[in-house]
Design an enzyme around this catalytic site. Structure first.
Site, PDB file in Angstrom:
ATOM      1  N   ASP A 487       0.825  -1.208   0.000  1.00  0.00           N
ATOM      2  CA  ASP A 487       0.000   0.000   0.000  1.00  0.00           C
ATOM      3  C   ASP A 487       0.860   1.260   0.000  1.00  0.00           C
ATOM      4  OD1 ASP A 487      -2.359   1.440  -0.028  1.00  0.00           O
ATOM      5  OD2 ASP A 487      -3.223   0.383   1.683  1.00  0.00           O
ATOM      6  N   ASP A 555     -10.547   1.937  -3.325  1.00  0.00           N
ATOM      7  CA  ASP A 555     -11.035   1.673  -1.977  1.00  0.00           C
ATOM      8  C   ASP A 555     -12.560   1.697  -1.919  1.00  0.00           C
ATOM      9  OD1 ASP A 555      -8.573   1.290  -0.861  1.00  0.00           O
ATOM     10  OD2 ASP A 555      -8.370   3.313  -0.055  1.00  0.00           O
TER      11      ASP A 555
END
Length: 799
Positions: A487, A555
């Protein structure tokens, strides 16, 4: 492949033809030594006659334009289609290369010097990039060598042909043979001049949880710029760009596609001149960029991928999809279908322990999940996002048996184990920052702008890269970890490294440092499945895909939002690299309630995962999820490697609602998976049709759907039209009846010819329109969707 035609060997004026399976790219050397672009489009028999027909040098210059020189007084660079462009000599359009020479001037004049043709990717002469990823397994490579007419500065234009995918890559090498340094102010990888008639530029813009919105602007004399300055390829402006003719659609017309194998600040610009030509450039963003190279040093630009299609945007997209599958994604997972996973993030966020994770994993195994992923919160004192990034020591309160203990128990359940990391970041509240504050990107003595309570580590420093590589090596060696989600949850603000004397080199050197880290890690652990992520799609690009075979697309896991997002990605990225998850309802990003059917159907057109707390699901939802995962496994090879088509891309219908329709067809055309979804139901619109494409006209197919049952609660007060007693909606009695009685969904089941499905389409069961409902009527409300399965029927009598 690559042909070289000699127009006049005495003057060394050659023409270069780069042919793929279906395209031709042609440029020539003028007598002045400039490279003139002739043609890029559908494959044609060019020859010397084609050169004469397309060269197009005017006898007289237009008024108020600049003559290149007294020797070539009829050549004006402003109205030439050029292969490389610089400042000076009369070309006032968007430049590709801008240098500051030692005398302070910025004019350069690069003239043809020589060429080199290399057959085959493995040739010793192949020009490989040294610090950045590149496409692999090219068929032929052409290097055009140019020299500044007044200085000892050389350019090499590197073209690599990928014949079967109709793609060509381009990049530039700047070689300094001056006695001292030169400063590179702009070094773009591509300059392409095309006829500007009816040309539009498509870009893909957005923000966090709103990635890949499709935009289209007509190309005029005003500049259209698509760029990022976030330090990443960015969710604001993905680097994918398409130039198309006005009439071009998904199924018809000409289009040019471009993307860059780079994960940092990028820049693209399209602009028409006043004479019917359009220029397109692409490369590293020149904003806040200034790179110095000394005598004998070389600067290399990243590769730009370009493709052309004459049969619409689906054709163009499929070129990109095959290019990614065959020339970008590599190592173990390049040709290997991906496991269905459960990620812990939306199920429990930071609040978990080993017992809770194991309970989730047991439930996941029963559903058919193959990989369990522990997301953020497993290290340091990481109970929220304010601390511990950079430390990467296991939190023994949550995981008393460490990573190995948890991984072993997950493996004993029959699941593989994966983990989340964010290696590029550091919290101020961390041991790493307290020990090495100078490792963070920040300006000494100046207040720093924060993003998600974290700062970026300075990857231009070798000791930082070595530290991160060592920690990740230790982590991956400590347990049986088969998956890593990598990430990056903040963008760049203050570009500064205490180790650098030239701060405008920071952004590019960071990307080179990132690639160094990723290369070392994935080469050491080739069997680990790495998934890229940067707040979702903030770094969804070909550079990351060169190391990590899939990327978390957004997301946002809301089904309707994802349908739009995944449609946007489909223009340039294959379904095999798009990670998509089923999440809870109401959705955590939009609070929208969506049927589980739709959440699965959208996620099935990607690499499937779950992002939901299984303990919150009832028995019916669990059973349905189990059936859905089994269906996905049956068809995931089609999603992974099939030919993808957009049938409808979200445009508004004549009834005012918006519809997405997709299909993936196996390479042998024996199986396909089709999808349709609407945003809102339309009153009194019973008719439903589906017409697909890509099937074999001469085959027969079994067309069917996955039968569903629907809870009575979805019909609300309508239950009282058939009930002998009044039942209050959402009352205890209503809920009891809902458990006992389910409404059957429609069943599509027919055998039809491929030609009928391709060319006519079929009438589906009618939509509910307020006048009656039974098992022959589609329950098709807001944000409803369907999957349809299409399988070849073999006539045994004719075998």
């Amino acid at each position: 492949m690559i042909e070289i035609l000699d127009k006049n060997s005495a003057k060394n004026t050659k023409t270069f033809l780069l042919n793929t399976k279906n395209t031709t790219y042609a440029f020539t050397v003028l007598e002045s030594g400039h490279l003139a672009h002739l043609f890029y489009g559908a494959k044609c028999d060019f020859g010397l006659d084609g050169v004469k027909a397309t060269e197009g040098i005017n006898k007289y210059l237009a008024g108020n334009t600049i003559s290149y020189s007294s020797e070539y007084s009829n050549i004006g660079l402003e109205d030439l289609a050029l292969e490389v462009s610089t400042i000076g000599k009369g070309d006032i359009r968007e430049p590709q290369i801008c240098l500051t020479n030692i005398d302070g001037s910025t004019s350069n004049d690069f003239i043809y010097h020589d060429y080199e043709l290399i057959n085959g990717y493995s040739s010793n002469g192949y020009r490989h990039l040294t610090c950045m990823p590149e496409a692999f397994s090219g068929d032929e490579q052409l290097i055009i060598k140019l020299k500044d007419s007044q200085r000892n500065i050389y350019l090499e234009l590197v073209y690599t042909v990928f014949e079967d995918t109709d793609c060509i890559t381009r990049r530039v090498r700047i070689i300094n043979k001056e006695e001292t340094f030169i400063d590179i102010n702009r070094a773009l990888s591509l300059c392409l001049d095309l006829p500007s008639k009816n040309l539009s530029m498509m870009t893909f813009t957005g923000a966090w949880t709103r990635e890949m919105n499709v935009n289209e602007l007509k190309v005029t004399q005003n500049k259209i710029v698509n760029s990022s300055f976030t330090g990443t390829s960015s969710n604001r402006n993905n680097p994918l760009v398409i130039l198309k003719r006005k009439e071009t659609s998904d199924f018809y017309g000409e289009a040019y596609g471009f993307n860059i194998i780079y994960s940092g600040n990028h820049y693209s610009c399209a602009q028409a001149n006043g004479y019917g030509k359009a220029r397109f450039v692409m490369g590293i963003n020149p904003e806040n960029f200034d790179f110095r190279i000394e005598h004998d040093e070389i600067f290399e630009t990243p590769e730009v991928v370009m493709t052309f299609a004459k049969n619409g945007l689906n054709n163009l997209s499929q070129n990109f999809h095959e290019f990614i599958r065959n020339h970008i994604v590599r190592r173990t997972w390049a040709k290997k279908v991906r496991p269905v996973l459960l990620n812990s993030w939306e199920a429990c966020y930071f609040k978990f322990n080993e017992t809770k994770l194991l309970n989730m994993a047991k439930k996941a195994k029963d559903l058919g999940v193959e990989l369990f992923v522990m997301d953020d919160g497993w290290f340091g004192n990481r109970d929220n996002d304010t601390c511990s990034l950079g430390d990467w020591d296991v939190n023994l309160k949550k995981l008393p048996n460490g990573l190995k203990g948890l991984a072993d128990k997950i493996n004993e359940l029959g699941l593989e184990f994966g983990i989340w990391v964010e290696p590029e970041m550091v919290n101020v509240d961390s041991n790493l920052y307290r020990e090495h504050p100078d490792w963070a990107i920040q300006i000494p003595g100046i207040n720093h702008s924060e993003g998600r309570n974290q700062r970026i580590l300075n990857l231009t420093m070798e000791e930082v890269r070595d530290y991160l590589v060592a920690r990740i090596f230790d982590m991956l060696s400590s347990a049986n970890i088969k998956y890593v989600k990598w990430d990056m949850n903040r963008i760049f603000t203050d570009y500064y490294g205490i180790n650098l004397t030239r701060q405008k080199e920071m952004a590019h050197r960071y990307v080179l440092g990132l690639y160094d880290i990723m290369r070392r890690i994935v080469e050491e652990f080739p069997d680990v499945l790495f998934e890229g992520c940067a707040s979702g799609g903030n770094r969804f690009d070909l550079g990351i895909l060169s190391f990590m075979p899939q990327i978390w697309a957004s997301d946002n896991t809301d089904a309707w939002c994802r349908a739009k997002i995944q449609t946007g990605y489909s223009y340039g990225y294959s379904t095999s690299v798009i990670a998509a998850h089923i999440s809870a309802s109401p959705n955590h990003q939009t609070l929208r309630n969506t049927l589980q059917e739709s959440r699965f159907n959208v996620a099935a057109f990607g690499m499937l995962g779950l992002e939901v707390n299984l303990s919150d699901l009832n028995d019916d939802q669990i059973q349905l999820l189990k059936e859905q995962i089994a269906i996905y496994k049956k068809y995931r090879d089609v999603i992974f490697d099939g030919d993808y088509y957009r049938l409808s891309n979200g445009e508004e219908t004549e009834f005012g609602n918006c519809v997405y329709e997709w299909i993936c067809v196996s390479k042998d055309k024996t199986r396909a998976l089709a999808f349709t979804m609407q945003d809102k139901a339309v009153a009194n619109q019973p008719n439903a049709w589906l017409r697909v494409t890509g099937l074999d006209d001469n085959k027969k197919y079994h067309f069917f759907n996955m039968s569903n049952k629907y809870e009575i609660k979805h019909f609300g007060d309508l239950i009282n039209t058939v009930s002998p007693i009044h039942i209050k909606p959402d009352s205890a009695m209503h809920r009891v009846i809902g458990k006992l009685k389910k409404m059957d969904g429609e069943v599509e089941d027919m055998v039809v010819a491929g030609s009928l499905l391709n060319n006519c389409g079929i009438r589906l069961h009618q939509n509910y329109a307020g006048t009656g409902y039974d098992g022959d009527v589609r329950f098709y409300q807001d944000f409803a969707s369907r999957l349809f399965f299409i399988e070849e029927v073999v006539d045994n009598e004719n075998d």
